[in-house]
Design an enzyme around this catalytic site. Sequence first.
Site, short mmCIF file in Angstrom:
data_model
loop_
_atom_site.label_atom_id
_atom_site.label_comp_id
_atom_site.label_asym_id
_atom_site.label_seq_id
_atom_site.Cartn_x
_atom_site.Cartn_y
_atom_site.Cartn_z
N ASP A 14 0.84 -1.21 0.00
CA ASP A 14 0.00 0.00 0.00
C ASP A 14 0.87 1.25 0.00
O ASP A 14 0.51 2.28 -0.57
CB ASP A 14 -0.92 0.01 1.24
CG ASP A 14 -2.13 0.90 1.03
OD1 ASP A 14 -2.20 1.61 0.02
OD2 ASP A 14 -3.04 0.88 1.90
N CYS A 238 -3.24 5.99 -2.03
CA CYS A 238 -3.90 5.15 -3.03
C CYS A 238 -3.98 5.93 -4.32
O CYS A 238 -4.45 7.06 -4.33
CB CYS A 238 -5.29 4.73 -2.57
SG CYS A 238 -6.16 3.80 -3.84
N ASN A 247 -0.88 5.13 4.73
CA ASN A 247 -1.44 4.45 5.90
C ASN A 247 -0.78 5.02 7.13
O ASN A 247 0.36 5.49 7.07
CB ASN A 247 -1.09 2.96 5.87
CG ASN A 247 -1.98 2.18 4.97
OD1 ASN A 247 -1.61 1.90 3.85
ND2 ASN A 247 -3.15 1.84 5.45
P1 HMG Z 1 -10.30 -3.77 -16.45
O1 HMG Z 1 -9.82 -2.77 -17.45
O2 HMG Z 1 -11.73 -3.70 -16.05
O3 HMG Z 1 -10.01 -5.27 -16.83
O4 HMG Z 1 -9.38 -3.66 -15.15
P2 HMG Z 1 -9.61 -6.01 -18.14
O5 HMG Z 1 -9.82 -7.45 -17.84
O6 HMG Z 1 -10.31 -5.38 -19.33
O7 HMG Z 1 -8.04 -5.74 -18.30
C1 HMG Z 1 -7.46 -4.49 -18.58
C2 HMG Z 1 -5.97 -4.68 -18.81
O8 HMG Z 1 -5.36 -5.14 -17.63
C3 HMG Z 1 -5.67 -5.74 -19.88
O9 HMG Z 1 -4.42 -5.39 -20.48
C4 HMG Z 1 -5.46 -6.98 -19.06
O10 HMG Z 1 -4.65 -7.93 -19.69
C5 HMG Z 1 -4.76 -6.42 -17.84
P3 HMG Z 1 -4.36 -4.69 -21.92
O11 HMG Z 1 -5.13 -5.62 -22.85
O12 HMG Z 1 -5.03 -3.36 -21.76
O13 HMG Z 1 -2.90 -4.60 -22.20
N1 HMG Z 1 -4.99 -7.20 -16.61
C6 HMG Z 1 -4.02 -7.60 -15.78
N2 HMG Z 1 -2.69 -7.46 -15.82
C7 HMG Z 1 -1.98 -7.99 -14.81
N3 HMG Z 1 -2.55 -8.63 -13.77
C8 HMG Z 1 -3.88 -8.79 -13.69
C9 HMG Z 1 -4.68 -8.26 -14.73
N4 HMG Z 1 -5.99 -8.24 -14.97
C10 HMG Z 1 -6.18 -7.60 -16.11
N5 HMG Z 1 -4.42 -9.40 -12.65
C11 HMG Z 1 -8.44 -4.44 -13.09
C12 HMG Z 1 -9.67 -4.39 -13.98
C13 HMG Z 1 -8.89 -4.88 -11.72
C14 HMG Z 1 -7.45 -5.44 -13.66
C15 HMG Z 1 -7.79 -3.04 -13.04
O14 HMG Z 1 -8.78 -2.12 -12.72
C16 HMG Z 1 -6.68 -2.95 -12.05
O15 HMG Z 1 -5.65 -3.58 -12.19
N6 HMG Z 1 -6.86 -2.13 -11.02
C17 HMG Z 1 -5.83 -2.00 -9.98
C18 HMG Z 1 -6.30 -1.11 -8.91
C19 HMG Z 1 -5.31 -1.08 -7.80
O16 HMG Z 1 -4.36 -1.84 -7.72
N7 HMG Z 1 -5.55 -0.13 -6.87
C20 HMG Z 1 -4.72 0.02 -5.72
C21 HMG Z 1 -4.91 -1.08 -4.73
S1 HMG Z 1 -6.42 -0.95 -3.81
C22 HMG Z 1 -6.03 0.08 -2.49
O17 HMG Z 1 -4.96 0.62 -2.43
C23 HMG Z 1 -7.04 0.22 -1.38
C24 HMG Z 1 -6.67 -0.58 -0.16
O18 HMG Z 1 -5.39 -0.21 0.33
C25 HMG Z 1 -7.70 -0.37 0.96
C26 HMG Z 1 -7.97 1.10 1.25
O19 HMG Z 1 -7.05 1.88 1.51
O20 HMG Z 1 -9.15 1.45 1.20
C27 HMG Z 1 -6.62 -2.10 -0.45
MG MG Z 2 -5.02 1.49 1.60
#
Ligand code: HMG
Ligand code: MG
Length: 287
Positions: A14, A238, A247
Amino acid sequence: MKPNVEIFEVGPRDGLQNEKRLISAQDKIALVDLLSTAGFQRIEVASFVSPKWVPQMATSAQVLGGIKRASGISYAALTPNLRGLEGAIAAKADEVAIFGSASEGFSKANINASIAESLERFRPVASAAKDAGIPVRGYISCVVNCPYDGPTAPEAVVSVAKELHAMGCYELSLGDTTGQAYPEEITKMLTAVREAVPDAVLAGHYHDTSGRALDNIEASLECGVRVFDGAIGGLGGCPYAPGASGNVASEAVHARLTALGYETGLNADVLEKAADMARALREGDLA
Ligand code: HMG
Ligand code: MG
């Protein structure tokens, strides 16, 4: 000694996911290896998400492959979908986390899905992880405020909590993603959530944007929460919560819990060294 309040270290994920400067896998590994000597039972080190969305996490497999694994520590990874789970299993993550939101705006911005769509996406991930014998944690973001939708109703948190618990998440980490919550709001939210799921599965994940995270932890202790996420050195934020800072710092949580008479099982000297290293990583001057 088993801690009676646990700090789950999430800084390498994070924290570092939000750093502008690309940090090498080698430097991340050095930080995790130092954190592994601090007494943590769980450290989140990786995230198998789209590298286009979060470029900093593209080296996750290298990090999991390069760390010195200490016995008794669970090294965790975020997995938004089945592809992410496959990556985490191949890299030998000890546990994974699915991450949803109690607000629609953040859900869309963060994982490109409505809440309902995200739950459908998580279901096969939780089930496949179970088949593989890998514990799954569930995050719920924006449990009090959303940067897109404003205040979050406690009922919205309850609804996602019930779903993730029913999917088999062993713990639910409740995120004050923007770090704007007040202790009274945390208490109100937790009072509602505790009616739906057992206290033992709850964890607090509080960002410290407004400097109230430690007070929010105290309010959560009153509500029976005994696990808190922290990021060493207060790293991060984030990428999809504009303006949110890191955090709450793990070393500050340790100090507050100790002052309150709780045992965390952590070594303050190692925490201090790791916080120095985290700050050096951020500034690009790690020796
Ligand atoms: P999408 O565009 O809806 O999904 O993204 P998609 O299936 O159409 O895929 C889009 C692209 O991502 C494609 O690549 C896929 O191959 C690739 P392209 O054809 O454009 O080259 N892809 C992946 N690549 C690697 N690993 C994978 C994967 N899946 C698809 N697993 C998706 C949906 C969820 C993938 C996207 O929105 C995403 O990766 N989001 C990441 C968000 C993120 O990491 N946010 C930060 C973490 S959350 C956070 O910090 C909060 C937390 O701390 C709690 C809090 O503080 O509240 C946990
Ligand atoms: Mg967080």
